[in-house]
Design a protein around this motif. Structure first.
Motif, PDB file in Angstrom:
ATOM      1  N   PRO A 182       0.852  -1.378  -0.082  1.00 28.08           N
ATOM      2  CA  PRO A 182      -0.019  -0.208  -0.155  1.00 28.08           C
ATOM      3  C   PRO A 182       0.956   1.210   0.028  1.00 28.08           C
ATOM      4  CG  PRO A 182      -0.036  -0.937   2.242  1.00 28.08           C
ATOM      5  CD  PRO A 182       0.677  -2.068   1.168  1.00 28.08           C
ATOM      6  N   LYS A 183       0.303   2.361  -0.447  1.00 26.46           N
ATOM      7  CA  LYS A 183       0.773   3.874  -0.399  1.00 26.46           C
ATOM      8  C   LYS A 183       1.208   4.206   1.117  1.00 26.46           C
ATOM      9  CE  LYS A 183       0.457   8.458  -1.814  1.00 26.46           C
ATOM     10  NZ  LYS A 183      -0.564   9.458  -2.759  1.00 26.46           N
ATOM     11  N   PRO A 184       2.530   4.292   1.320  1.00 28.09           N
ATOM     12  CA  PRO A 184       2.681   4.962   2.652  1.00 28.09           C
ATOM     13  C   PRO A 184       1.872   6.224   3.183  1.00 28.09           C
ATOM     14  CG  PRO A 184       4.873   4.429   1.476  1.00 28.09           C
ATOM     15  CD  PRO A 184       3.642   4.381   0.453  1.00 28.09           C
ATOM     16  N   PRO A 185       1.781   6.213   4.476  1.00 25.79           N
ATOM     17  CA  PRO A 185       1.079   7.495   4.744  1.00 25.79           C
ATOM     18  C   PRO A 185       1.653   8.704   4.403  1.00 25.79           C
ATOM     19  CG  PRO A 185       1.314   5.923   6.567  1.00 25.79           C
ATOM     20  CD  PRO A 185       2.126   5.543   5.557  1.00 25.79           C
ATOM     21  N   ASP A 186       1.061   9.836   3.614  1.00 27.39           N
ATOM     22  CA  ASP A 186       1.619  10.927   3.435  1.00 27.39           C
ATOM     23  C   ASP A 186       1.459  11.858   4.487  1.00 27.39           C
ATOM     24  OD1 ASP A 186       2.274  12.879   1.690  1.00 27.39           O
ATOM     25  OD2 ASP A 186       0.189  13.377   0.850  1.00 27.39           O
ATOM     26  N   THR A 187       2.311  11.681   5.285  1.00 27.21           N
ATOM     27  CA  THR A 187       2.468  12.611   6.602  1.00 27.21           C
ATOM     28  C   THR A 187       4.006  13.316   6.278  1.00 27.21           C
ATOM     29  OG1 THR A 187       2.908  10.698   7.966  1.00 27.21           O
ATOM     30  CG2 THR A 187       0.701  11.449   7.807  1.00 27.21           C
ATOM     31  N   SER A 188       3.897  14.467   5.962  1.00 29.08           N
ATOM     32  CA  SER A 188       5.239  15.080   5.750  1.00 29.08           C
ATOM     33  C   SER A 188       5.764  15.315   7.134  1.00 29.08           C
ATOM     34  CB  SER A 188       5.085  16.160   4.777  1.00 29.08           C
ATOM     35  OG  SER A 188       4.518  17.388   5.282  1.00 29.08           O
ATOM     36  N   HIS A 405      -5.461  15.063   9.112  1.00 30.20           N
ATOM     37  CA  HIS A 405      -4.670  14.437   8.138  1.00 30.20           C
ATOM     38  C   HIS A 405      -3.983  13.265   8.384  1.00 30.20           C
ATOM     39  CE1 HIS A 405      -2.821  14.421   3.971  1.00 30.20           C
ATOM     40  NE2 HIS A 405      -1.510  14.122   4.841  1.00 30.20           N
ATOM     41  N   ILE A 406      -3.268  13.501   9.477  1.00 33.76           N
ATOM     42  CA  ILE A 406      -2.589  12.282   9.915  1.00 33.76           C
ATOM     43  C   ILE A 406      -3.220  11.007  10.246  1.00 33.76           C
ATOM     44  CG2 ILE A 406      -1.076  11.445  11.837  1.00 33.76           C
ATOM     45  CD1 ILE A 406       0.209  14.464  12.042  1.00 33.76           C
ATOM     46  N   ARG A 411      -4.991   5.469   9.178  1.00 33.59           N
ATOM     47  CA  ARG A 411      -5.916   4.626   9.124  1.00 33.59           C
ATOM     48  C   ARG A 411      -6.277   4.160   7.530  1.00 33.59           C
ATOM     49  NH1 ARG A 411     -11.574   5.531  12.361  1.00 33.59           N
ATOM     50  NH2 ARG A 411     -11.832   3.399  11.325  1.00 33.59           N
ATOM     51  N   ARG A 412      -6.204   5.063   6.625  1.00 33.06           N
ATOM     52  CA  ARG A 412      -6.163   4.565   5.240  1.00 33.06           C
ATOM     53  C   ARG A 412      -4.850   3.627   4.959  1.00 33.06           C
ATOM     54  NH1 ARG A 412      -2.129   4.575   1.656  1.00 33.06           N
ATOM     55  NH2 ARG A 412      -1.496   6.407   2.400  1.00 33.06           N
ATOM     56  N   TYR A 413      -3.899   3.656   5.533  1.00 36.40           N
ATOM     57  CA  TYR A 413      -2.727   2.713   5.419  1.00 36.40           C
ATOM     58  C   TYR A 413      -3.100   1.672   5.870  1.00 36.40           C
ATOM     59  CZ  TYR A 413       1.893   0.828   5.503  1.00 36.40           C
ATOM     60  OH  TYR A 413       3.070   0.097   5.332  1.00 36.40           O
ATOM     61  N   ALA A 415      -5.767   0.214   6.498  1.00 37.16           N
ATOM     62  CA  ALA A 415      -6.888  -0.135   5.961  1.00 37.16           C
ATOM     63  C   ALA A 415      -6.425  -0.839   4.628  1.00 37.16           C
ATOM     64  CB  ALA A 415      -7.913   0.590   5.809  1.00 37.16           C
ATOM     65  N   ASP A 416      -5.671  -0.258   3.880  1.00 34.83           N
ATOM     66  CA  ASP A 416      -4.982  -0.555   2.594  1.00 34.83           C
ATOM     67  C   ASP A 416      -4.256  -2.060   3.170  1.00 34.83           C
ATOM     68  OD1 ASP A 416      -6.308   1.044   1.240  1.00 34.83           O
ATOM     69  OD2 ASP A 416      -4.378   2.188   0.912  1.00 34.83           O
ATOM     70  N   GLU A 417      -3.280  -1.945   4.041  1.00 39.99           N
ATOM     71  CA  GLU A 417      -2.632  -3.270   4.532  1.00 39.99           C
ATOM     72  C   GLU A 417      -3.529  -4.400   4.738  1.00 39.99           C
ATOM     73  OE1 GLU A 417       0.172  -2.852   7.479  1.00 39.99           O
ATOM     74  OE2 GLU A 417       1.953  -2.673   6.023  1.00 39.99           O
ATOM     75  N   THR A 418      -4.595  -4.210   5.430  1.00 41.39           N
ATOM     76  CA  THR A 418      -5.524  -5.172   5.663  1.00 41.39           C
ATOM     77  C   THR A 418      -6.096  -5.749   4.569  1.00 41.39           C
ATOM     78  OG1 THR A 418      -5.984  -4.309   7.968  1.00 41.39           O
ATOM     79  CG2 THR A 418      -7.485  -5.841   7.004  1.00 41.39           C
ATOM     80  N   GLU A 419      -6.454  -4.743   3.665  1.00 41.41           N
ATOM     81  CA  GLU A 419      -7.196  -5.263   2.575  1.00 41.41           C
ATOM     82  C   GLU A 419      -6.195  -5.982   1.431  1.00 41.41           C
ATOM     83  OE1 GLU A 419      -8.599  -3.068  -1.213  1.00 41.41           O
ATOM     84  OE2 GLU A 419      -9.853  -2.635   0.480  1.00 41.41           O
ATOM     85  N   SER A 420      -4.839  -5.615   1.473  1.00 35.95           N
ATOM     86  CA  SER A 420      -3.788  -6.162   0.747  1.00 35.95           C
ATOM     87  C   SER A 420      -3.358  -7.504   1.315  1.00 35.95           C
ATOM     88  CB  SER A 420      -2.487  -5.299   0.709  1.00 35.95           C
ATOM     89  OG  SER A 420      -1.545  -5.877   0.011  1.00 35.95           O
ATOM     90  N   ASP A 421      -3.486  -7.769   2.508  1.00 39.14           N
ATOM     91  CA  ASP A 421      -3.152  -8.963   3.415  1.00 39.14           C
ATOM     92  C   ASP A 421      -4.409 -10.116   2.873  1.00 39.14           C
ATOM     93  OD1 ASP A 421      -0.984  -8.274   4.205  1.00 39.14           O
ATOM     94  OD2 ASP A 421      -1.623  -7.557   6.088  1.00 39.14           O
ATOM     95  N   GLN A 422      -5.523  -9.477   3.011  1.00 39.36           N
ATOM     96  CA  GLN A 422      -6.712 -10.608   2.744  1.00 39.36           C
ATOM     97  C   GLN A 422      -6.480 -10.886   1.243  1.00 39.36           C
ATOM     98  OE1 GLN A 422     -10.088  -8.239   3.858  1.00 39.36           O
ATOM     99  NE2 GLN A 422      -9.641  -8.932   6.206  1.00 39.36           N
ATOM    100  N   THR A 423      -6.137  -9.816   0.294  1.00 36.15           N
ATOM    101  CA  THR A 423      -6.327 -10.143  -1.128  1.00 36.15           C
ATOM    102  C   THR A 423      -5.072 -11.261  -1.480  1.00 36.15           C
ATOM    103  OG1 THR A 423      -7.223  -8.123  -1.774  1.00 36.15           O
ATOM    104  CG2 THR A 423      -5.936  -9.309  -3.455  1.00 36.15           C
TER     105      THR A 423
END
Length: 631
Positions: A182-188, A405-406, A411-413, A415-423
């Motif tokens: 997944p795309k890493p969190p965009d927190t500069s 934003h953080i 949470r997006r990251y 959720a993406d990781e969980t979804e990626s793991d399940q897939t």
């Protein structure tokens, strides 16, 4: 191309490994390299099994007069060369081959005993003899062996679940799935600095506001201050959760509705898109119109295309190696539609009523209680209170935006990781199922065996059509060429095998050449588009094989009237794998296609005409007599 290495050898290999590779070549109907490897191994690795396969390799795929002088001498002195030991089925096989070679040219009553002993021979020795002595023997023994070989071919032509297994040979080894990171969190760093600084200022300003309220001594103001703090504590996290669900659902909507596309349509992406559309059209849920299904899954298919292009696009692999993955995803989409969960994310991301209520009530409490407390603090110390209020508003606004934003990115990251793991887990399970299904992929020797059965069936059809027996045919030859645009596959170091072939059989008789050309559906073992051609010996003008720069080989037979029979026996570049040398694949492919023997027969006819037939019979008779005299 499959990575099996049964045909690969090196000069440093021990004799036994060379022998086993030679046996594989022989079973794959490539007698040329088989003779070379088995003969090399025989010097230092002498067993009854080696001698058995050595004799088969010497005579397989050619007639007596195709032997070199050295090979003819070796066969003539075979009993002195072979040092047989013990008593096992391989020695029995050697004895039968030896007696069959002696039986050439003998009368029918003299061969009954050897035929009876051949019938009593064990497997696999009996089948191997029937498979490889087809061209070498002549006379009455030829008819007997042909009858046995044809009976065996008819029995084995569709054996071992050919129709259900042969397609697996043409499927490439599946590419293991890659987990889509997944795309890493965009927190500069600036955003984190804003959040930290604003939080420190907000805490200090809130504490100072509390100090001013304590100085006022008003109980109601203190209660309003506490109410505001409690509202912030309850309302902020629930509001953030609500916001995350809304943002996440909008992102999924863009993905599922085809409003989002990450990959450009390069050649790999276009091929992937074609395969995705193909399999989604195949795995159509029952009761759903195809056009409706394709329209409904436009975004899902586009998202899968983008995923495949981004994850696998730089690996230089063919899309067919990912066909199993695309089929799995298409099948899964159809199954989810049947279960009513294709769009389940909308329900999963719907904000629960309590979350909404707590967010609204908390923010209302923060606004009302905080507003009351702020207004009540101003009369105590106006200037410090106004400054504190400004700091509260500024730091609260900056901090809430930065922290929101953080939080959303984290949470997006997650959720993406969980979804990626399940897939990924689902893909691994699908790969395991696919590999289990492909576990009985035919071996190359099985492919060669089925093709040889098809050849014998075609030869039998030609003999019956022209009302000939094998002993009436002076010589016969085959060419196996790929049908136009036919899919192909091969093992490392082995010949190309095709889904569809163009087969040519040539029967050389006293009257001339009888030619039958068919298209073979190798997947089903059926012949189509038959063409018959007859011509006299003196009409054959030339026979040649032309080779282009891209290694394309074309067999050409020219007649004196200008007609030309042209067959592309190998097409395109060799597509070498690691460890293969240029020219090796073409050589074994042409050997498996029967071209060396065919060229020998037809070139002789083109050069000598009718005289070649007469000399052929004379040479065969003289050689048989010489071999028998030597016994």
């Amino acid at each position: 191309m499959h990575g099996d290495v049964i045909y690969m050898t090196s000069p440093q290999d021990p004799p036994e490994k060379k022998f086993r590779a030679g046996v594989s070549f022989l079973k794959g109907r490539m007698p040329g390299p088989a003779r070379q490897l088995i003969n090399e191994a025989r010097v230092d690795y002498a067993t009854n099994e080696v001698y058995f396969y050595w004799l088969l390799a010497m005579v397989s795929g050619r007639t007596r007069h195709e032997l070199t002088k050295d090979e003819a001498a070796q066969l003539r002195d075979r009993r002195a060369i072979m040092r047989l030991s013990g008593d096992d089925p391989w020695r029995d096989g050697v004895r039968i081959i030896d007696r069959l070679l002696e039986s050439a040219g003998k009368a029918e009553e003299d061969i009954r005993v050897v035929v009876k002993d051949l019938d009593a021979l064990r497997e696999p020795q009996r089948s191997l003899i029937l498979d490889h002595l087809e061209l070498y023997l002549d006379g009455p023994i030829e008819d007997h062996l042909w009858h046995l070989a044809l009976t065996k071919a008819k029995t084995e032509q569709m054996a071992d679940d050919r129709k259900d297994r042969i397609w697996k040979f043409f499927h490439p080894a599946p590419k293991a799935p890659e987990r889509r990171a997944p795309k890493p969190p965009d927190t500069s760093l600036a955003t984190r600095a804003q959040a930290l600084t604003a939080t420190v200022v907000l805490v200090m300003a809130t504490a100072h506001l509390g100090y001013l309220i304590l100085q006022s001594g008003r109980i109601l103001t203190m209660l309003a201050y506490v109410l505001g703090l409690g509202g912030a504590y309850v309302g902020a996290p629930n509001a953030a959760d609500w916001r995350f669900r809304v943002v996440r659902r909008r992102a999924k909507d863009r993905e599922y509705l085809g409003l989002k596309s990450e990959a450009g349509l390069g050649s790999f992406a276009k091929k992937a898109e074609n395969r995705i559309d193909h399999y989604y059209a195949i795995y159509l849920p029952p009761g759903v119109d195809r056009d409706s299904w394709m329209a409904r899954t436009t975004g899902i298919r586009r998202s899968l295309r983008d995923e495949i292009a981004s994850v696998y696009g730089g690996m230089r692999i063919g899309v067919e190696r990912l066909a199993w993955l695309i089929r799995h995803r298409a099948s899964e989409a159809g199954a989810r539609h049947r279960r009513g969960t294709l769009w389940s994310y909308r329900e999963e991301l719907a904000t629960p009523g309590p979350t909404k209520a707590l967010a609204i009530l908390g923010l209302l409490a923060l606004a009302s209680g905080g507003g009351w407390a702020v207004v009540s603090a101003v009369p105590v110390e106006p200037l410090p209170a106004i400054g504190t209020i400004l700091l509260l508003l500024i730091s609260g606004w900056v901090g809430s935006r930065a922290w929101l934003h953080i939080i959303l990115e984290r949470r997006r990251y997650a959720a993406d990781e969980t979804e990626s793991d399940q897939t990924y887990k689902g893909d691994l399970a699908a790969l395991a199922r696919w590999r289990a299904k492909m576990a009985d992929k035919p071996r190359d020797e099985e492919m060669a065996g089925w093709l040889d059965c098809d050849r014998k069936a075609l030869l039998d059809e030609a003999l019956r059509h022209y009302r000939l027996t094998m002993s009436h045919v002076i010589a016969h030859a085959f060419i196996e060429a790929p049908a136009r645009s036919s899919a192909r596959a091969r093992l490392q170091g082995g010949p190309w095998r095709y889904k569809r072939y163009q087969l040519l059989v040539f029967l050389i008789t006293q009257e001339g050449v009888r030619q039958l050309t068919v298209t073979l559906d190798f997947m089903n073992g059926t012949f189509h588009d038959r063409q018959r051609l007859n011509y006299r010996f003196e009409t054959v003008a030339a026979v040649r094989v032309s080779q282009s720069d891209n290694d394309e080989r074309v067999f050409q037979l020219s007649l004196v009237n200008g007609d030309e029979i042209s067959v592309e026996v190998s097409s395109g570049m060799e597509e070498l794998q690691q460890g293969e040398v240029p020219g090796a694949v073409s050589k074994v492919s042409l050997d498996a296609a029967g071209l060396p023997h065919t060229l020998h027969v037809l070139e002789g006819i083109a050069a000598e005409g009718k005289r070649w037939v007469e000399q052929q019979e004379l040479r065969t008779g003289n050689l048989a007599a010489a071999l028998n005299d030597a016994e």
